[in-house]
Motif scaffolding. Structure first.
Motif, PDB file in Angstrom:
ATOM      1  N   PRO A  22      74.909 -84.345 -17.641  1.00  0.00           N
ATOM      2  CA  PRO A  22      73.675 -83.546 -17.552  1.00  0.00           C
ATOM      3  C   PRO A  22      73.085 -83.174 -18.900  1.00  0.00           C
ATOM      4  N   GLU A  23      73.953 -83.058 -19.936  1.00  0.00           N
ATOM      5  CA  GLU A  23      73.428 -82.642 -21.247  1.00  0.00           C
ATOM      6  C   GLU A  23      72.504 -83.718 -21.833  1.00  0.00           C
ATOM      7  N   LYS A  24      72.596 -84.937 -21.358  1.00  0.00           N
ATOM      8  CA  LYS A  24      71.675 -86.018 -21.767  1.00  0.00           C
ATOM      9  C   LYS A  24      70.852 -86.494 -20.570  1.00  0.00           C
ATOM     10  N   VAL A  63      68.569 -89.654 -13.133  1.00  0.00           N
ATOM     11  CA  VAL A  63      69.002 -90.371 -14.340  1.00  0.00           C
ATOM     12  C   VAL A  63      67.738 -90.600 -15.172  1.00  0.00           C
ATOM     13  N   ALA A  64      67.725 -90.095 -16.413  1.00  0.00           N
ATOM     14  CA  ALA A  64      66.518 -90.196 -17.253  1.00  0.00           C
ATOM     15  C   ALA A  64      66.449 -91.530 -17.992  1.00  0.00           C
ATOM     16  N   GLY A  65      67.167 -92.520 -17.509  1.00  0.00           N
ATOM     17  CA  GLY A  65      67.028 -93.856 -18.091  1.00  0.00           C
ATOM     18  C   GLY A  65      68.306 -94.371 -18.711  1.00  0.00           C
ATOM     19  N   ASP A  67      70.454 -95.213 -21.988  1.00  0.00           N
ATOM     20  CA  ASP A  67      70.620 -94.367 -23.176  1.00  0.00           C
ATOM     21  C   ASP A  67      69.874 -94.988 -24.361  1.00  0.00           C
ATOM     22  N   ILE A  68      68.775 -94.348 -24.733  1.00  0.00           N
ATOM     23  CA  ILE A  68      67.894 -94.917 -25.765  1.00  0.00           C
ATOM     24  C   ILE A  68      68.601 -95.005 -27.122  1.00  0.00           C
ATOM     25  N   SER A  69      69.599 -94.145 -27.325  1.00  0.00           N
ATOM     26  CA  SER A  69      70.293 -94.171 -28.628  1.00  0.00           C
ATOM     27  C   SER A  69      71.075 -95.478 -28.813  1.00  0.00           C
ATOM     28  N   GLU A  70      71.294 -96.212 -27.743  1.00  0.00           N
ATOM     29  CA  GLU A  70      72.008 -97.503 -27.869  1.00  0.00           C
ATOM     30  C   GLU A  70      71.047 -98.680 -28.118  1.00  0.00           C
ATOM     31  N   PHE A  71      69.743 -98.389 -28.201  1.00  0.00           N
ATOM     32  CA  PHE A  71      68.772 -99.487 -28.356  1.00  0.00           C
ATOM     33  C   PHE A  71      68.567 -99.901 -29.805  1.00  0.00           C
ATOM     34  N   GLU A  72      68.825 -98.938 -30.721  1.00  0.00           N
ATOM     35  CA  GLU A  72      68.548 -99.225 -32.134  1.00  0.00           C
ATOM     36  C   GLU A  72      69.390-100.394 -32.621  1.00  0.00           C
ATOM     37  N   GLY A 106      65.803 -85.079  -9.644  1.00  0.00           N
ATOM     38  CA  GLY A 106      64.993 -84.761 -10.828  1.00  0.00           C
ATOM     39  C   GLY A 106      64.483 -86.069 -11.419  1.00  0.00           C
ATOM     40  N   TYR A 107      64.249 -86.078 -12.728  1.00  0.00           N
ATOM     41  CA  TYR A 107      63.711 -87.285 -13.368  1.00  0.00           C
ATOM     42  C   TYR A 107      64.494 -88.549 -12.994  1.00  0.00           C
ATOM     43  N   ALA A 108      63.783 -89.553 -12.518  1.00  0.00           N
ATOM     44  CA  ALA A 108      64.376 -90.890 -12.322  1.00  0.00           C
ATOM     45  C   ALA A 108      63.495 -91.833 -13.114  1.00  0.00           C
ATOM     46  N   LEU A 109      63.849 -92.019 -14.369  1.00  0.00           N
ATOM     47  CA  LEU A 109      62.992 -92.777 -15.290  1.00  0.00           C
ATOM     48  C   LEU A 109      63.725 -94.031 -15.765  1.00  0.00           C
ATOM     49  N   GLY A 110      62.973 -95.068 -16.047  1.00  0.00           N
ATOM     50  CA  GLY A 110      63.573 -96.284 -16.587  1.00  0.00           C
ATOM     51  C   GLY A 110      64.738 -96.753 -15.731  1.00  0.00           C
ATOM     52  N   LEU A 132      58.623 -95.793 -14.891  1.00  0.00           N
ATOM     53  CA  LEU A 132      59.210 -96.824 -15.751  1.00  0.00           C
ATOM     54  C   LEU A 132      58.497 -96.743 -17.108  1.00  0.00           C
ATOM     55  N   PRO A 133      59.000 -95.886 -18.018  1.00  0.00           N
ATOM     56  CA  PRO A 133      58.304 -95.635 -19.288  1.00  0.00           C
ATOM     57  C   PRO A 133      58.618 -96.647 -20.401  1.00  0.00           C
ATOM     58  N   GLU A 134      59.319 -97.743 -20.076  1.00  0.00           N
ATOM     59  CA  GLU A 134      59.829 -98.627 -21.142  1.00  0.00           C
ATOM     60  C   GLU A 134      58.742 -99.143 -22.088  1.00  0.00           C
ATOM     61  N   SER A 136      56.406 -97.628 -23.316  1.00  0.00           N
ATOM     62  CA  SER A 136      56.167 -96.627 -24.376  1.00  0.00           C
ATOM     63  C   SER A 136      57.122 -96.832 -25.540  1.00  0.00           C
ATOM     64  N   LEU A 137      58.259 -97.496 -25.271  1.00  0.00           N
ATOM     65  CA  LEU A 137      59.247 -97.770 -26.323  1.00  0.00           C
ATOM     66  C   LEU A 137      59.075 -99.185 -26.880  1.00  0.00           C
ATOM     67  N   GLY A 138      58.021 -99.866 -26.443  1.00  0.00           N
ATOM     68  CA  GLY A 138      57.845-101.258 -26.887  1.00  0.00           C
ATOM     69  C   GLY A 138      58.755-102.222 -26.144  1.00  0.00           C
TER      70      GLY A 138
HETATM   71  N1  COA Z   1      68.471 -91.731 -23.498  1.00  0.00           N
HETATM   72  C1  COA Z   1      69.173 -90.936 -24.341  1.00  0.00           C
HETATM   73  N2  COA Z   1      69.053 -89.596 -24.353  1.00  0.00           N
HETATM   74  C2  COA Z   1      68.217 -89.023 -23.466  1.00  0.00           C
HETATM   75  C3  COA Z   1      67.463 -89.796 -22.562  1.00  0.00           C
HETATM   76  C4  COA Z   1      67.618 -91.206 -22.605  1.00  0.00           C
HETATM   77  N3  COA Z   1      66.957 -92.011 -21.750  1.00  0.00           N
HETATM   78  N4  COA Z   1      66.687 -88.959 -21.832  1.00  0.00           N
HETATM   79  C5  COA Z   1      66.982 -87.716 -22.244  1.00  0.00           C
HETATM   80  N5  COA Z   1      67.892 -87.763 -23.239  1.00  0.00           N
HETATM   81  C6  COA Z   1      68.479 -86.631 -23.987  1.00  0.00           C
HETATM   82  C7  COA Z   1      67.517 -86.052 -25.024  1.00  0.00           C
HETATM   83  O1  COA Z   1      67.546 -86.841 -26.198  1.00  0.00           O
HETATM   84  C8  COA Z   1      68.081 -84.680 -25.185  1.00  0.00           C
HETATM   85  O2  COA Z   1      69.229 -84.754 -26.013  1.00  0.00           O
HETATM   86  P1  COA Z   1      69.467 -83.645 -27.170  1.00  0.00           P
HETATM   87  O3  COA Z   1      69.531 -82.319 -26.426  1.00  0.00           O
HETATM   88  O4  COA Z   1      70.766 -84.042 -27.788  1.00  0.00           O
HETATM   89  O5  COA Z   1      68.277 -83.713 -28.071  1.00  0.00           O
HETATM   90  C9  COA Z   1      68.557 -84.312 -23.793  1.00  0.00           C
HETATM   91  O6  COA Z   1      68.723 -85.550 -23.103  1.00  0.00           O
HETATM   92  C10 COA Z   1      67.567 -83.462 -23.019  1.00  0.00           C
HETATM   93  O7  COA Z   1      66.306 -84.135 -22.996  1.00  0.00           O
HETATM   94  P2  COA Z   1      64.936 -83.498 -23.530  1.00  0.00           P
HETATM   95  O8  COA Z   1      64.050 -84.625 -23.973  1.00  0.00           O
HETATM   96  O9  COA Z   1      65.215 -82.420 -24.516  1.00  0.00           O
HETATM   97  O10 COA Z   1      64.384 -82.849 -22.173  1.00  0.00           O
HETATM   98  P3  COA Z   1      62.859 -82.561 -21.808  1.00  0.00           P
HETATM   99  O11 COA Z   1      62.898 -81.703 -20.592  1.00  0.00           O
HETATM  100  O12 COA Z   1      62.121 -82.048 -22.992  1.00  0.00           O
HETATM  101  O13 COA Z   1      62.243 -83.987 -21.441  1.00  0.00           O
HETATM  102  C11 COA Z   1      62.211 -86.179 -20.412  1.00  0.00           C
HETATM  103  C12 COA Z   1      62.688 -84.703 -20.318  1.00  0.00           C
HETATM  104  C13 COA Z   1      62.890 -86.912 -19.249  1.00  0.00           C
HETATM  105  C14 COA Z   1      60.676 -86.237 -20.231  1.00  0.00           C
HETATM  106  C15 COA Z   1      62.613 -86.770 -21.780  1.00  0.00           C
HETATM  107  O14 COA Z   1      63.989 -86.528 -21.984  1.00  0.00           O
HETATM  108  C16 COA Z   1      62.407 -88.279 -21.871  1.00  0.00           C
HETATM  109  O15 COA Z   1      61.269 -88.699 -22.026  1.00  0.00           O
HETATM  110  N6  COA Z   1      63.500 -89.052 -21.812  1.00  0.00           N
HETATM  111  C17 COA Z   1      63.454 -90.479 -21.982  1.00  0.00           C
HETATM  112  C18 COA Z   1      62.922 -91.151 -20.736  1.00  0.00           C
HETATM  113  C19 COA Z   1      62.814 -92.639 -20.951  1.00  0.00           C
HETATM  114  O16 COA Z   1      62.032 -93.128 -21.721  1.00  0.00           O
HETATM  115  N7  COA Z   1      63.650 -93.366 -20.201  1.00  0.00           N
HETATM  116  C20 COA Z   1      63.616 -94.812 -20.202  1.00  0.00           C
HETATM  117  C21 COA Z   1      64.572 -95.382 -21.167  1.00  0.00           C
HETATM  118  S1  COA Z   1      64.417 -97.143 -21.181  1.00  0.00           S
END
Ligand code: COA
Length: 260
Positions: A22-24, A63-65, A67-72, A106-110, A132-134, A136-138
């Motif tokens: 949940p923290e991510k 699931v907010a997607g 993990d973007i930190s693994e894309f770099e 909650g958020y179901a993104l990417g 599907l916000p991908e 936005s990340l190119g």
């Molecule tokens: N990958 C890695 N970390 C993610 C993540 C993702 N897809 N989505 C959220 N997190 C992390 C944030 O980096 C943050 O970590 P931190 O507290 O260490 O900084 C934590 O989860 C909480 O997210 P935060 O962005 O602070 O919450 P918010 O309420 O302000 O925004 C979202 C919520 C969902 C709008 C925003 O987190 C977001 O846009 N996430 C990415 C969605 C995305 O593009 N997914 C597709 C990936 S291909």
């Protein structure tokens, strides 16, 4: 059988798999994808399971997607393999012998949206968002989103969501046919459970063959789909559950199905 990122609860027949980071916002890293693949393999072999519900831990995210930190620093080859690996995990989910329900809390993104799309059904909290916000990340969706979203809601609507990265709320998701129903946030698990209990009481093989027939038909010409349907109708007719279902009807009682 719980590990760091996946918690399993519920009854034998209707189990709930909770993605737990949940923290991510439950973003899926590689370790989680591997754990999910292993867990799905075990569940596929579990004959007591009738329905699997998937949800996300915490109040904010399904699931907010991925993990973007693994894309770099991903090379094109590594990115292709990564997408293929993720697709295979979601193929396992879609191919489970039992129906699955995404309880979108909650958020179901990417990748989270793609995970939900690989489930048989989706119920969604009124406060949740799908998208599907991908782009936005190119990037583009890589865990099946370009394929399953277009099949679920049609080419035009899918392209709009993918190309703009726009998030949809629950009411729109229902209108698009992207989710089955929207409910108040505190009732999303209840709604998923109610649907799960309804499905769990029915003949497991019949549900499996019906899903297989619908899926096969959507990917093939009508004549091929009809042939698949007839073949699976024949297989269903060979089951003990078919004999039980027919006998129960004639004896005016509830059927008790065993999955044989
Ligand atoms: N990958 C890695 N970390 C993610 C993540 C993702 N897809 N989505 C959220 N997190 C992390 C944030 O980096 C943050 O970590 P931190 O507290 O260490 O900084 C934590 O989860 C909480 O997210 P935060 O962005 O602070 O919450 P918010 O309420 O302000 O925004 C979202 C919520 C969902 C709008 C925003 O987190 C977001 O846009 N996430 C990415 C969605 C995305 O593009 N997914 C597709 C990936 S291909």
């Amino acid at each position: 059988m719980n590990d760091q990122y996946l918690a399993l609860s519920g009854t034998d027949a209707v189990r709930v798999l909770t993605i737990t980071r949940p923290e991510k916002l439950n973003a899926l890293n590689r370790a989680m994808l591997a754990a999910l693949a292993a867990r799905l393999d075990a569940l596929a072999r579990d004959e007591t399971l009738r329905v699997l519900i998937i949800t996300g831990a915490g109040p904010k995210a399904f699931v907010a997607g991925a993990d973007i930190s693994e894309f770099e620093g991903l090379t094109p080859d590594a990115a292709t393999r990564y997408a293929r690996d993720g697709q295979l995990v979601l193929d396992r989910l879609e191919g489970l012998p039992v129906p699955t329900i995404a309880a979108i809390n909650g958020y179901a993104l990417g990748g989270g949206c793609e995970l939900a799309l690989a489930c048989t059904f989706r119920v969604m909290a009124e406060t949740a968002r799908l998208g599907l916000p991908e782009t936005s990340l190119g990037l583009i969706p890589g865990f099946g989103g370009t394929q399953r979203l277009a099949r679920a809601i049609g080419r035009q609507q899918a392209l709009e969501l993918i190309l703009t990265g726009r998030q949809v709320d629950a009411a729109e998701a229902v209108r698009l046919g992207l989710v089955l129903r929207a409910v108040p946030a505190d009732q999303v698990m209840e709604a998923a459970q109610a649907l799960g209990n309804q499905l769990a009481a029915r003949a497991p093989l019949a549900l499996r063959y019906a899903r297989e027939a619908v899926a096969a038909g959507l990917d093939r010409p009508l004549a091929d789909g009809l042939a698949v349907e007839a073949r699976l109708f024949g297989l269903a007719a060979a089951s003990a559950d078919m004999r039980e279902g027919v006998r129960a009807f004639l004896e005016k009682r509830h059927a008790s199905f065993t999955g044989r």
